[in-house]
Design a protein around this motif. Structure first.
Motif, short mmCIF file in Angstrom:
data_model
loop_
_atom_site.label_atom_id
_atom_site.label_comp_id
_atom_site.label_asym_id
_atom_site.label_seq_id
_atom_site.Cartn_x
_atom_site.Cartn_y
_atom_site.Cartn_z
N UNK A 1 1.02 -1.18 -0.03
CA UNK A 1 -0.09 -0.11 -0.13
C UNK A 1 0.86 1.18 0.04
N UNK A 2 0.13 2.11 -0.57
CA UNK A 2 0.94 3.59 -0.32
C UNK A 2 0.91 4.21 1.36
N UNK A 3 1.86 5.11 1.55
CA UNK A 3 1.68 5.56 2.84
C UNK A 3 1.68 6.90 2.98
N UNK A 4 1.18 7.45 3.79
CA UNK A 4 1.04 9.07 4.01
C UNK A 4 1.04 9.39 5.40
N UNK A 5 0.13 9.27 5.93
CA UNK A 5 0.24 9.35 7.63
C UNK A 5 0.31 8.06 8.45
N UNK A 6 0.26 7.12 7.80
CA UNK A 6 0.67 5.80 8.55
C UNK A 6 -0.64 5.02 8.88
N UNK A 7 -1.92 5.54 8.85
CA UNK A 7 -3.09 5.03 9.41
C UNK A 7 -3.64 3.85 8.58
#
Length: 290
Positions: free
Chosen positions: A170-176
């Motif tokens: 998956x792509x990760x932006x804030x980690x949620x």
């Protein structure tokens, strides 16, 4: 509440290459406005806000934020007022980009603040001031990541996904989102994140949210940082879309899939590995950068 809005999610095979099976889970299809992982991040939060009897949603984001656009629509649909606190006070004097224009279209009130002040958005003094000014507001962090968002994102990984795949990407932006996937995963699975941002802080952030060890986040495919692109990345996205008829965007999913394909070509995965990539939506970002 949210589940009545959900459209069917499909799986599509991308390649069987050197005994590697690669499928994509099309979360981008779940809803045209509350797209992909944002659907799962927002559902528990807005349900909780409704249970508390609050009438306003406040959240944070940058000029290209999928979270801002999705929150504006969700708040409008479920009868909340919404306020978006946007990084960059100079944006108040510019023509709104498609992301922010969409948020305004769904009734979100935008408040632009300078970058220094924005860095304090998680500090208790900042939050307390917001609560005093907006006592009936429910506050959601930047990117939507909190405990309720992680709870919602656990639903992304189904029992069949745990049975049928060895690696989840998956792509990760804030980690949620990746934390939800990690928490929902089985011990035999590896959760592999592809950072959309430059810096190793996401590794530390996710490590603070889970005790499991079956995961890793790669920074190698961030292409210089958030919302940054290259001719190589844009060419890959164009070729991918032509081949598979699946739309991508260059902030998150395009970078992730570029990385996955390169790792497969480099022999990173063992033979017979079954890989599932999560299409986390956010296609409104195409309007800004493609």
């Amino acid at each position: 509440m949210f589940d009545s809005l959900a459209h069917p999610i499909s799986y599509q095979n991308l390649i069987d290459y050197n005994a590697i099976k690669l499928d994509i889970k099309r979360l981008d299809l779940i809803h045209p406005q509350i797209s992909g992982n944002k659907f799962y991040k927002l559902k528990c939060n807005l349900q909780h806000a409704k249970e508390l009897g609050l009438d306003t949603i406040i959240t944070f984001g940058g000029a290209f934020s999928n979270h801002i656009a999705a929150t504006a629509y969700a708040a409008h649909y479920f009868g909340f007022k919404s306020i978006g606190i946007i990084r960059g006070e100079e944006l108040a004097h510019q023509t709104l980009n498609p992301t922010l224009a969409t948020a305004c279209q769904f009734g979100m009130q935008l408040q632009f603040i300078n970058r220094q002040e924005y860095r304090n958005k998680e500090q208790s003094d900042f939050i307390d001031k917001l609560r005093r000014h907006f006592p009936t507001a429910y506050i959601i962090p930047e990117g939507g990541t909190n405990a309720l968002a992680i709870q919602g994102c656990k639903e992304i990984l189904t029992a069949k996904d745990r049975q049928n795949y060895d690696v989840i990407c998956c792509a990760v932006g804030t980690g949620g989102t990746i934390t939800g996937l990690i928490e929902a995963s089985d011990a035999h699975q590896t959760i592999l994140g592809f950072s959309a941002l430059k810096g190793d802080f996401l590794q530390q952030q996710v490590a603070s949210l889970t005790h499991k060890m079956n995961w890793n986040i790669l920074e190698d495919y961030c292409f210089g940082g958030y919302a940054k692109t290259s001719i190589q990345l844009l060419d890959f996205i164009q070729s991918f879309e032509k081949t598979y008829q699946i739309p991508l965007e260059p902030i998150y999913t395009g970078k992730m899939l570029f990385g996955v394909f390169e790792l497969i070509e480099q022999g990173h995965f063992a033979a017979n590995t079954r890989i599932l990539v999560i299409h986390s939506g956010g296609l409104q970002g195409r309007q800004n950068l493609l």
